[in-house]
Design an enzyme around this catalytic site. Structure first.
Site, mmCIF file in Angstrom:
data_model
loop_
_atom_site.group_PDB
_atom_site.id
_atom_site.type_symbol
_atom_site.label_atom_id
_atom_site.label_comp_id
_atom_site.label_asym_id
_atom_site.label_seq_id
_atom_site.Cartn_x
_atom_site.Cartn_y
_atom_site.Cartn_z
ATOM 1 N N ARG A 3 2.910 1.102 9.104
ATOM 2 C CA ARG A 3 3.518 2.427 9.233
ATOM 3 C C ARG A 3 2.861 3.094 10.421
ATOM 4 O O ARG A 3 1.624 3.111 10.501
ATOM 5 C CB ARG A 3 3.218 3.236 7.971
ATOM 6 C CG ARG A 3 3.644 4.683 8.054
ATOM 7 C CD ARG A 3 5.101 4.805 7.716
ATOM 8 N NE ARG A 3 5.458 6.135 7.323
ATOM 9 C CZ ARG A 3 6.505 6.401 6.551
ATOM 10 N NH1 ARG A 3 7.261 5.430 6.077
ATOM 11 N NH2 ARG A 3 6.811 7.629 6.244
ATOM 12 N N LYS B 164 -12.832 5.582 20.554
ATOM 13 C CA LYS B 164 -12.958 4.156 20.815
ATOM 14 C C LYS B 164 -11.819 3.629 21.686
ATOM 15 O O LYS B 164 -12.001 2.710 22.462
ATOM 16 C CB LYS B 164 -13.050 3.386 19.499
ATOM 17 C CG LYS B 164 -14.330 3.703 18.716
ATOM 18 C CD LYS B 164 -14.471 2.803 17.512
ATOM 19 C CE LYS B 164 -15.772 3.117 16.765
ATOM 20 N NZ LYS B 164 -15.835 2.416 15.486
ATOM 21 N N HIS C 150 13.183 2.375 9.941
ATOM 22 C CA HIS C 150 12.582 2.134 8.633
ATOM 23 C C HIS C 150 13.489 1.097 7.970
ATOM 24 O O HIS C 150 14.187 1.390 6.991
ATOM 25 C CB HIS C 150 12.542 3.432 7.832
ATOM 26 C CG HIS C 150 11.610 3.412 6.652
ATOM 27 N ND1 HIS C 150 11.121 2.242 6.115
ATOM 28 C CD2 HIS C 150 11.077 4.416 5.908
ATOM 29 C CE1 HIS C 150 10.333 2.540 5.087
ATOM 30 N NE2 HIS C 150 10.286 3.835 4.950
ATOM 31 N N ARG D 191 4.353 6.381 -1.306
ATOM 32 C CA ARG D 191 5.520 5.820 -1.961
ATOM 33 C C ARG D 191 5.915 4.470 -1.338
ATOM 34 O O ARG D 191 6.080 3.473 -2.047
ATOM 35 C CB ARG D 191 6.657 6.823 -1.792
ATOM 36 C CG ARG D 191 7.974 6.470 -2.410
ATOM 37 C CD ARG D 191 8.988 7.518 -1.955
ATOM 38 N NE ARG D 191 8.554 8.845 -2.321
ATOM 39 C CZ ARG D 191 8.870 9.436 -3.479
ATOM 40 N NH1 ARG D 191 9.628 8.815 -4.343
ATOM 41 N NH2 ARG D 191 8.451 10.646 -3.731
ATOM 42 N N THR D 192 6.045 4.453 -0.034
ATOM 43 C CA THR D 192 6.420 3.219 0.665
ATOM 44 C C THR D 192 5.329 2.151 0.516
ATOM 45 O O THR D 192 5.597 0.984 0.260
ATOM 46 C CB THR D 192 6.662 3.513 2.158
ATOM 47 O OG1 THR D 192 7.720 4.457 2.275
ATOM 48 C CG2 THR D 192 7.030 2.250 2.915
#
Lengths: 311, 311, 311
Positions: A110, A89, A138, A59-60
């Site tokens: 994110r 890694k 956010h 959604r974001t």
């Protein structure tokens, strides 16, 4: 844009009243252009946005990628960014961001760890926008909430705003409360079960800012008084006793009957996704603004991308 | 396009003969433009297509995204759409689609549940195209099959068409049969092992439409007669006895020797992916049309995107 | 570009000295255009690149997709390509590539099996670029390494180059060594623990080409002599005894103190991601070139896309 001084957007606290006004004005422009002359449709034609998602949040991600596309920009995208720094890694976030800086003009990140966005911003030669970092921030969500309130009332001054549901763990209500303090003479109503009350840090902050607030357990008491009801979901896992959960979940439902207790020009917001706390029957009530609110995310993100890349 | 009245594309049954002709004509235009003047290369420059895939289907997704790109459009994409409505969050398809309507101009949806596409269309303010919903429909696939037949014969009238393999569970042959009934005077040959015969609902429908059909078990009997052989894969899990499966799988293989039994201007189709039912030796036979058929998906999807967004 | 004869890029061995010069010249142009007139910004506006990744490699994928975007091209992308040829469906790579040829103008493929890229190229009607095929080749990485060396020295002739770390399993050092042999009068220093020495096939090849090489275990001996140090990661799993690993890992670390032993105009390279073999304190040393090296991947990939699609 004169006055827009940010290089990155990692937390709501970066925004003072003046910066908010700049972002909201540009968001207004963006919104108008989409139904009008589309004057920004090629504005970022030669820019690339990297969506660097360490966990999925479709959604974001879609909201940001739609914003970049509406500005004519290009997108490279992953919801699989953890693979970059796989345990095997062991690459640092610093190195990842340095490398990404060579591939794009802006990074939307994110991350599952609070504080990651600020760390990324420090490493990056290009703007970084925080699209949620764990229990942290956010900020674009707080901005779109604030923008929705501003868009619905000619004057923030004097507004009475209720926040309902899970106020203890709800990242959105905490950030929105912070932004609201940039405006004078508002009053806040915190409506929640006792196990998920707003935390003391926010209450103390409000006291220091001289912003009145009150706590309630009964939604019905507050509905006739306020201009805005910000509903949130109550999560089962906050409750030790399932019966307590059922009682609380039943209590903080804003159905059509309760919506009718509100002023006719009051508004209902919700960060979405919703479950049962607002039944679908409310969607057609003129007070319902949650889909408009989700849509506003597009204009806010267009505005931020524009401001960060064209400044 | 005058006459194109659809707002969404969710099932093959939405298309009558006139609508089919419109779509096929635009598909012809699209095909010509790609090797010619590329007149549609910026047609949808300011439009965004959301690929909302609740399960991966890279082949179908690529075909739609290539189509949108060939028209100059932008894409936001996920094969991870289930995350939107995760069990934990429990958002309804209705809400998801409402939110998506704010981010894009057209939604291409793949879903695991039959009937989802129609539900999504009802919720959506923007066009929805069904890219397959479970055991339900995959209308753009039926259209590209029909278009391939039409493209190879000057006249559908009088064609004899064989469908071979798994006719019971094969979504493609069922939908194609439906579309074929829009044209007069054709004859159908259903060639399959007894455990995966065409279902009665389709046969009854053909009877009502006065379209002759016949059932065969022997592929060789039909090959010299028909104009088109539509091969499909036979799936092991349909058979209780593994020996029966091996017998059937061996029987319904169209190798080069059998291809030579066909008329020289007949064609061989297959929805792909194939396994062993058509060996690679057939690929260079002039009758082989399955890669062309896959390629036609591009023109059909360009046509639909164009018709839905420019009307 | 006159002289650029390749239809596909699947292995470093396809490049002779003349082809390398063509690619590097175009890469120079691309680099200049990005900070200058952006003359290539719409060059591939009507082309589609398919990123067909059978395993995730976000870093490589982003580099290619950024390159295509910088040229104005469109992208369709998956890190989920194995689904195409899932065990259940069993489609051959040949069929997959044939179908993809209808959706895009160039395929960038990452595959888990050595030799896949060449097989794909043979099946494809459109150019295929190998973005790594298992233990096989990763030719664009070798090209960007070679380009970085060329970009930093006016003359390759006479250069002394050290390769450090895991030389036995390191795909990058093997391919780079191969490309270096296209230039005369260089000298190579292989610095590694005994368990991961450069393989005999490369050493024999160097002998046949009359290119001098030497083996060392002590990094310090080589540092004051060479023009370029190419560091790589030493992987734990190569060692049977964990103590041996710790000794080796400690020994082949290029910290600031050791960097100061190098000539002032020598350079430090690393394919990234790094772990501990170059501490971050070295990043600000003017010899550090590894982030520049990663950035050069963009110009090389822009050059290849341009040459393959515009020729």
């Amino acid at each position: 844009m004169a006055g827009f001084s940010l290089k990155h957007v990692y937390e709501a606290q970066q925004f003072d009243r003046e910066l908010l006004e700049i972002v909201f004005n540009v968001a207004d422009d963006m919104k108008a252009s989409l139904t009008g002359d589309r004057q920004y449709a090629r504005e970022l034609e030669h820019s690339i946005m990297a969506s660097l998602f360490y966990e999925p949040s479709t959604r974001t991600r879609f909201s940001f990628e739609s914003a970049m596309s509406r500005l004519g920009g290009k997108i490279i995208t992953t919801e699989n960014a953890r693979e970059f720094s796989s345990a095997a890694k062991g690459e640092s976030l610093y190195d990842t961001i340095r490398v990404m800086s060579g591939y794009a003009d802006v990074i939307v990140m994110r991350h599952h760890e609070a504080g990651s966005a600020k760390k990324a911003a420090e490493a990056s030669a290009i703007p970084v926008i925080n699209a949620g970092d764990g229990a942290g921030q956010h900020p674009t969500k707080a901005l779109l909430d604030m923008y929705t309130i501003k868009d619905n009332f000619s004057e923030i001054h004097g507004l009475k705003i209720a926040m309902v549901g899970d106020l203890k763990y709800g990242r959105t209500v905490r950030s929105l409360t912070y932004l609201l303090t940039k405006y004078n003479n508002i009053k806040l109503y915190f409506v929640s079960p006792s196990v998920c009350r707003m935390e003391d840090d926010i209450k103390n902050f409000l006291d220091r800012m001289d912003i009145p607030w009150t706590e309630e357990e009964e939604l019905e008491k507050v509905l006739p008084i306020v201009d805005c009801v910000y509903m949130t979901r109550i999560q089962k896992e906050r409750f030790q006793d399932p019966d307590d959960y059922r009682t609380a979940a039943g209590k903080y439902v804003l159905n059509l009957e309760k919506a009718h207790m509100m002023n006719s020009n009051a508004i209902i917001m919700h960060p979405l996704p919703r479950v049962n706390e607002i039944p679908r029957e409310v969607d057609t009530d003129p007070r319902a603004r949650y889909f408009e609110q989700a849509g506003n995310g597009l204009y806010i993100r267009m505005a931020l991308l524009y401001l960060l890349l064209k400044n």
